[in-house]
Design an enzyme around this catalytic site. Structure first.
Site, PDB file in Angstrom:
ATOM      1  N   GLU A 183       0.835  -1.195   0.000  1.00  0.00           N
ATOM      2  CA  GLU A 183       0.000   0.000   0.000  1.00  0.00           C
ATOM      3  C   GLU A 183       0.869   1.245   0.000  1.00  0.00           C
ATOM      4  OE1 GLU A 183      -4.061  -1.277   2.443  1.00  0.00           O
ATOM      5  OE2 GLU A 183      -2.613   0.080   3.366  1.00  0.00           O
ATOM      6  N   CYS A 184       0.609   2.141  -0.914  1.00  0.00           N
ATOM      7  CA  CYS A 184       1.197   3.475  -0.934  1.00  0.00           C
ATOM      8  C   CYS A 184       2.732   3.433  -0.891  1.00  0.00           C
ATOM      9  CB  CYS A 184       0.617   4.317   0.194  1.00  0.00           C
ATOM     10  SG  CYS A 184       0.792   6.102  -0.094  1.00  0.00           S
ATOM     11  N   ALA A 185       3.349   3.604   0.256  1.00  0.00           N
ATOM     12  CA  ALA A 185       4.802   3.523   0.337  1.00  0.00           C
ATOM     13  C   ALA A 185       5.296   2.171  -0.165  1.00  0.00           C
ATOM     14  CB  ALA A 185       5.263   3.745   1.776  1.00  0.00           C
ATOM     15  N   SER A 236      -0.937  -0.910  -4.521  1.00  0.00           N
ATOM     16  CA  SER A 236      -1.891   0.176  -4.753  1.00  0.00           C
ATOM     17  C   SER A 236      -1.598   1.347  -3.829  1.00  0.00           C
ATOM     18  CB  SER A 236      -3.316  -0.352  -4.495  1.00  0.00           C
ATOM     19  OG  SER A 236      -4.236   0.687  -4.324  1.00  0.00           O
TER      20      SER A 236
END
Length: 464
Positions: free
Chosen positions: A344-346, A439
């Protein structure tokens, strides 16, 4: 899904919600200081935060010695607010809930959804309103009266005045509030503000400044103890009626044999964004959850069969992450093997080919760079294909928060199809038959426990 059979349906933990008329009023100062001050008295304090914030709960955990937990009606649904609260507060003497934004501010255009007021009503908890009094005197009474009367179901139990300039200023404020009928439970002076470094919309995570954060929390406790009536605040918390709810529990998987696949979870200063319930769900689903620090560890935990890389600030540590080539190569090999990888993200940026031109893990055919533009807000999404994290058609609510751009913006196939606020493809699927799911979207797995179970099932296949 919750598994609460046999659990008591009455939660009697005393509780307070710390709210404010607007952001920047001092909620975090007061909430964290209260948590630490009450913990220093020997009380078991359960810390909570309204909304998707990952950073404040780190300071709450430091103040109380217990995991900071989020309460977000948008991500998890209103029906899970009380059960998740009861789960986190079980066995505690007091719970302190820090609000988000202004008391009645929530998801844009959706009324009270995801607001602090909604959480206060769901928990039947009295609210302590933190007011920035720096530029007002008698007007404070009108402001407090407005907040106290706006929604009769929200009970304002008292006010803490922040940024008060002098004894005379305090006297004027108290005289004005005598007319409102709302008790003043604390006064914090403008001088002596405890400074904590910030980044983007919040504080710098505890993991990045642990020693300084310990000092900051201690100073907040001292300040709140000196300026607030702790006995009156505790008495107010004890007026909260019992909650008729069973605590949330992750559903235990039906285990076959004694083997528990190792699921490695990225941690350390670069990857600090994670909800406490995620590890609990993975464990309940049958995994052995083992944390590792990509800044320090050159190998994945022994016998890793699955990987979770959450959010954080990898751009701050891009040189160190890139320099750890042995770990990057191991992660790429794990992804190629078909083991489940959820990012996720990072984590998405870390799996990319590069971040600000520095080599990353190369699992995804995409390159990331920092941007001046902040992408922020709630999202609704649907899984467009089967993956190690979600079956096709799974609908989720999530949250985006980043200042980076990925090129290309989504894979083929993407991880999600966003449906609100705009329709677009988001994220990447890769690996073997969708074993890699990456994502920007932060999702709270308590709202969709099948995601943890599915990841562990995929990990178990590789452990056979």
């Amino acid at each position: 899904m919750t598994g609460a059979s046999g659990a008591s349906r009455s939660c009697r933990v005393p509780r307070l919600v710390v709210a404010a008329p607007s952001s920047g009023s001092g909620k975090t100062t007061v909430a964290t200081g209260l948590m630490a001050a009450f913990a220093e008295r020997g009380l078991a304090v359960s810390p909570h935060k309204v909304g998707p914030d990952y950073i404040d709960p780190g300071y709450h955990a430091l103040a109380t010695g217990r995991p900071g937990r989020n309460l977000d009606a948008y991500l998890c649904g209103t029906e899970l607010l009380a059960p998740l609260f009861a789960h986190g507060a079980a066995g505690c003497d007091l719970a302190v809930v820090e609000g988000v934004m202004g008391l009645f501010d929530g998801a844009a255009g959706q009324g009270e959804l995801a607001s602090t007021a909604q959480v206060a009503k769901a928990l039947r908890a009295p609210v302590v309103l933190v007011v920035d009094a720096s530029s007002q005197s008698r007007s404070v009474a009108a402001l407090v009266h407005g907040f106290a009367s706006f929604d009769p179901e929200v009970r304002i139990g008292g006010v803490i005045l922040n940024k008060v300039a002098s004894d005379r200023h305090e006297e004027l404020l108290r005289e004005a509030l005598d007319e409102s009928g709302v008790a003043v439970l604390g006064v914090l002076r403008r001088d002596g503000q405890v400074r904590t470094p910030s980044r983007h919309l919040g504080l710098v995570p505890v993991a990045e400044r642990h020693a300084d954060a310990v000092e900051s929390v201690r100073a907040l406790a001292d300040r709140v103890r000196a300026g607030c009536d702790l006995d009156a605040l505790l008495a107010l918390a004890r007026t909260a009626p019992p909650l008729d709810t069973a605590p949330w529990e992750p559903e235990l998987a039906a285990m076959t044999g004694n083997h528990r696949p190792v699921v490695a979870v990225a941690s350390g200063p670069a990857f600090t964004f994670s909800y406490a319930e995620h590890g609990e769900l993975l464990t309940a689903a049958g995994a052995e959850v083992v944390p590792f620090d990509p800044l320090r560890d050159e190998k994945l935990p022994e016998d890793t069969r699955g990987l979770v890389v959450g959010g954080g600030f990898p751009e701050v540590y891009a040189p160190e992450l890139s320099a750890n080539e042995p770990l990057r190569e191991q992660i790429a090999a794990l992804a190629r093997s078909g083991a489940p990888v959820a990012a996720e993200c990072a984590g998405l940026l870390y799996l990319a080919r590069s971040l600000d031109r520095r080599p990353m893990c190369g699992v995804l055919d995409a390159d990331a760079r920092m941007s001046e533009r902040l992408t922020l807000g709630y999202r609704e999404a649907v899984a467009v294909s089967d993956s190690a994290l979600a079956a096709a058609g799974t609908r989720v609510r999530g949250h985006e928060f980043h200042r980076t751009v990925l090129e290309p913006g989504a894979g083929s196939p993407p991880a999600w199809g966003l449906t609100r606020p705009v329709r677009r493809a988001e994220g990447f699927l890769g690996g073997v038959d969708g074993s890699v799911h990456a994502s920007y979207l932060h999702v709270h797995w308590a709202a969709e426990p099948s995601m943890a179970r599915r990841l562990v099932e995929y990990a178990g296949r590789g452990a056979q």
